[in-house]
Motif scaffolding. Structure first.
Motif, PDB file in Angstrom:
ATOM      1  N   LEU A 199       0.827  -1.210   0.000  1.00  0.00           N
ATOM      2  CA  LEU A 199       0.000   0.000   0.000  1.00  0.00           C
ATOM      3  C   LEU A 199       0.862   1.261   0.000  1.00  0.00           C
ATOM      4  O   LEU A 199       0.551   2.238  -0.685  1.00  0.00           O
ATOM      5  CB  LEU A 199      -0.918  -0.007   1.230  1.00  0.00           C
ATOM      6  N   CYS A 200       1.974   1.232   0.759  1.00  0.00           N
ATOM      7  CA  CYS A 200       2.909   2.370   0.758  1.00  0.00           C
ATOM      8  C   CYS A 200       3.416   2.648  -0.658  1.00  0.00           C
ATOM      9  O   CYS A 200       3.513   3.808  -1.091  1.00  0.00           O
ATOM     10  CB  CYS A 200       4.107   2.091   1.661  1.00  0.00           C
ATOM     11  N   LEU A 201       3.742   1.590  -1.375  1.00  0.00           N
ATOM     12  CA  LEU A 201       4.261   1.728  -2.733  1.00  0.00           C
ATOM     13  C   LEU A 201       3.185   2.221  -3.690  1.00  0.00           C
ATOM     14  O   LEU A 201       3.461   3.022  -4.589  1.00  0.00           O
ATOM     15  CB  LEU A 201       4.838   0.389  -3.205  1.00  0.00           C
ATOM     16  N   ILE A 202       1.955   1.746  -3.504  1.00  0.00           N
ATOM     17  CA  ILE A 202       0.833   2.218  -4.333  1.00  0.00           C
ATOM     18  C   ILE A 202       0.652   3.714  -4.145  1.00  0.00           C
ATOM     19  O   ILE A 202       0.446   4.467  -5.107  1.00  0.00           O
ATOM     20  CB  ILE A 202      -0.464   1.460  -3.975  1.00  0.00           C
ATOM     21  N   LYS A 203       0.709   4.166  -2.882  1.00  0.00           N
ATOM     22  CA  LYS A 203       0.525   5.588  -2.582  1.00  0.00           C
ATOM     23  C   LYS A 203       1.623   6.442  -3.214  1.00  0.00           C
ATOM     24  O   LYS A 203       1.442   7.640  -3.423  1.00  0.00           O
ATOM     25  CB  LYS A 203       0.520   5.813  -1.070  1.00  0.00           C
ATOM     26  N   GLN A 204       2.768   5.814  -3.532  1.00  0.00           N
ATOM     27  CA  GLN A 204       3.865   6.527  -4.191  1.00  0.00           C
ATOM     28  C   GLN A 204       3.872   6.293  -5.695  1.00  0.00           C
ATOM     29  O   GLN A 204       4.835   6.646  -6.378  1.00  0.00           O
ATOM     30  CB  GLN A 204       5.201   6.089  -3.582  1.00  0.00           C
ATOM     31  N   SER A 205       2.800   5.653  -6.192  1.00  0.00           N
ATOM     32  CA  SER A 205       2.643   5.355  -7.629  1.00  0.00           C
ATOM     33  C   SER A 205       3.740   4.444  -8.164  1.00  0.00           C
ATOM     34  O   SER A 205       4.074   4.488  -9.349  1.00  0.00           O
ATOM     35  CB  SER A 205       2.599   6.665  -8.451  1.00  0.00           C
ATOM     36  N   ARG A 206       4.283   3.591  -7.306  1.00  0.00           N
ATOM     37  CA  ARG A 206       5.307   2.618  -7.729  1.00  0.00           C
ATOM     38  C   ARG A 206       4.602   1.267  -7.867  1.00  0.00           C
ATOM     39  O   ARG A 206       4.743   0.357  -7.063  1.00  0.00           O
ATOM     40  CB  ARG A 206       6.436   2.594  -6.703  1.00  0.00           C
ATOM     41  N   PHE A 207       3.802   1.177  -8.932  1.00  0.00           N
ATOM     42  CA  PHE A 207       2.846   0.082  -9.077  1.00  0.00           C
ATOM     43  C   PHE A 207       3.510  -1.274  -9.331  1.00  0.00           C
ATOM     44  O   PHE A 207       3.060  -2.294  -8.803  1.00  0.00           O
ATOM     45  CB  PHE A 207       1.843   0.408 -10.196  1.00  0.00           C
ATOM     46  N   ASP A 208       4.569  -1.299 -10.138  1.00  0.00           N
ATOM     47  CA  ASP A 208       5.232  -2.576 -10.413  1.00  0.00           C
ATOM     48  C   ASP A 208       5.825  -3.183  -9.142  1.00  0.00           C
ATOM     49  O   ASP A 208       5.699  -4.387  -8.891  1.00  0.00           O
ATOM     50  CB  ASP A 208       6.347  -2.387 -11.454  1.00  0.00           C
ATOM     51  N   GLU A 209       6.473  -2.353  -8.337  1.00  0.00           N
ATOM     52  CA  GLU A 209       7.058  -2.837  -7.084  1.00  0.00           C
ATOM     53  C   GLU A 209       5.967  -3.321  -6.132  1.00  0.00           C
ATOM     54  O   GLU A 209       6.107  -4.357  -5.472  1.00  0.00           O
ATOM     55  CB  GLU A 209       7.867  -1.723  -6.419  1.00  0.00           C
ATOM     56  N   ALA A 210       4.877  -2.549  -6.072  1.00  0.00           N
ATOM     57  CA  ALA A 210       3.763  -2.928  -5.204  1.00  0.00           C
ATOM     58  C   ALA A 210       3.185  -4.268  -5.625  1.00  0.00           C
ATOM     59  O   ALA A 210       2.900  -5.138  -4.789  1.00  0.00           O
ATOM     60  CB  ALA A 210       2.678  -1.851  -5.236  1.00  0.00           C
ATOM     61  N   TYR A 211       3.030  -4.449  -6.934  1.00  0.00           N
ATOM     62  CA  TYR A 211       2.464  -5.699  -7.453  1.00  0.00           C
ATOM     63  C   TYR A 211       3.335  -6.887  -7.058  1.00  0.00           C
ATOM     64  O   TYR A 211       2.834  -7.933  -6.619  1.00  0.00           O
ATOM     65  CB  TYR A 211       2.355  -5.603  -8.979  1.00  0.00           C
ATOM     66  N   SER A 212       4.646  -6.730  -7.186  1.00  0.00           N
ATOM     67  CA  SER A 212       5.571  -7.818  -6.861  1.00  0.00           C
ATOM     68  C   SER A 212       5.510  -8.182  -5.381  1.00  0.00           C
ATOM     69  O   SER A 212       5.496  -9.364  -5.016  1.00  0.00           O
ATOM     70  CB  SER A 212       6.998  -7.404  -7.241  1.00  0.00           C
ATOM     71  N   VAL A 213       5.453  -7.150  -4.513  1.00  0.00           N
ATOM     72  CA  VAL A 213       5.399  -7.378  -3.067  1.00  0.00           C
ATOM     73  C   VAL A 213       4.116  -8.113  -2.689  1.00  0.00           C
ATOM     74  O   VAL A 213       4.127  -9.075  -1.910  1.00  0.00           O
ATOM     75  CB  VAL A 213       5.505  -6.035  -2.299  1.00  0.00           C
ATOM     76  N   ILE A 214       2.979  -7.683  -3.251  1.00  0.00           N
ATOM     77  CA  ILE A 214       1.686  -8.276  -2.891  1.00  0.00           C
ATOM     78  C   ILE A 214       1.554  -9.689  -3.482  1.00  0.00           C
ATOM     79  O   ILE A 214       0.938 -10.569  -2.872  1.00  0.00           O
ATOM     80  CB  ILE A 214       0.528  -7.365  -3.349  1.00  0.00           C
ATOM     81  N   GLN A 215       2.163  -9.890  -4.638  1.00  0.00           N
ATOM     82  CA  GLN A 215       2.149 -11.232  -5.235  1.00  0.00           C
ATOM     83  C   GLN A 215       2.836 -12.256  -4.333  1.00  0.00           C
ATOM     84  O   GLN A 215       2.474 -13.425  -4.313  1.00  0.00           O
ATOM     85  CB  GLN A 215       2.840 -11.214  -6.605  1.00  0.00           C
TER      86      GLN A 215
END
Length: 295
Positions: A199-215
């Motif tokens: 969620l922290c990464l999403i809020k920073q618009s770093r979507f690819d990193e966020a996707y990898s972490v949540i996966q």
């Protein structure tokens, strides 16, 4: 005589069973009466009055202060509970101070006192770093829902960092929250903190990193991945990501097809030099924020 003895023994057993069922300590002091009012009579206001009496009488002060603060929190008398703990913790034993800190953290969280929560969490983390926590032992005995269990320094550090990360998120300081959650995951990773990091990464618009972490949660790579709440939250975050950035659909297919290839590359690079996780950005990218975290 045997009959009287048997009757007396039966009465004692029934009395013991009563205390076990209702989780009420034995005795007739103000603390025991307070617990009876709290747990058996379900009269929290009366319990608070009796907890005050127990504190003033010096009757199990450690437990009386903690229990009273919990009951006050349930009645939305949070500010009063905070003042009570801060004012009377000096009457409590040294061994009770850590659990009183935890009570205060919960009270700060409920009352929205984010700055106070952050400062207390940092102080507790500093104590661990300086070897002052757990009385110098590697583990401590904790209690939850009436059950005792052992907590290691590593688990406690990760838990406190998780709380600190959440506090920074409430201040919308997502960069600092990211730093803290990454440290927590390096020490003792779990699915819940991974979702918060995502969620922290999403809020920073770093979507690819966020996707990898949540996966990592959905693929079962982290402890606690099978927890219903964590999994549901991960699924919701993935849906949010895909609606924001549809290209992630193609990215996920590619990751799935190339998983063996990525593992092979990882094994090869391990032979060449120090390991770097393929899922986490290099920590040095955010090194300038490390100095801001006084742990």
């Amino acid at each position: 005589m045997d009959r009287i003895s048997r009757k007396s023994s039966k009465g004692k057993q029934e009395k013991d069973l009563y205390h076990i069922i209702h989780k009420v300590p034995q005795g007739d002091g103000p603390y025991v009466k307070a617990k009876h009012a709290q747990l058996v009579d379900k009269e929290p206001e009366a319990a608070i009055v009796l907890f005050w009496k127990a504190i003033n009488a010096g009757d199990r002060v450690d437990s009386a202060l903690k229990d009273m603060a919990v009951v006050m929190k349930q009645l939305d008398r949070t500010e009063e509970a905070i003042e009570a703990v801060k004012s009377f913790r000096g009457l409590c034993s040294k061994s009770a101070q850590d659990s009183l800190d935890n009570v205060l953290i919960d009270l700060y969280k409920k009352s929205g006192k984010i700055e106070e929560q952050i400062e207390l969490l940092k102080r507790k983390l500093r104590m661990i770093y300086q070897g002052e926590a757990f009385n110098g032992k590697p583990t401590k005995t904790a209690r939850s829902h009436g059950k005792k269990f052992q907590v290691s320094v590593k688990q406690e550090t990760s838990r406190l960092l998780g709380n600190l990360g959440w506090a920074y998120m409430q201040k919308s300081n997502f960069m600092m929250a990211e730093v803290v959650y990454r440290k927590a995951q390096m020490i003792d990773p779990d699915a819940n903190k991974a979702c918060n990091l995502g969620l922290c990464l999403i809020k920073q618009s770093r979507f690819d990193e966020a996707y990898s972490v949540i996966q990592d949660v959905l693929m079962g790579r982290l402890p606690g991945y099978d927890d219903f709440k964590s999994r549901k939250r991960a699924e919701e975050l993935i849906l949010e990501l895909k609606s924001t950035n549809p290209s992630l659909e193609e990215h996920s297919d590619m990751l799935g097809l190339d998983d063996d290839f990525v593992k092979g590359l990882e094994n090869l690079t391990n032979e060449w030099g120090p390991f770097r996780s393929k899922r986490l950005p290099i920590f040095e990218e955010i090194s300038e924020l490390r100095d801001q975290l006084a742990c």
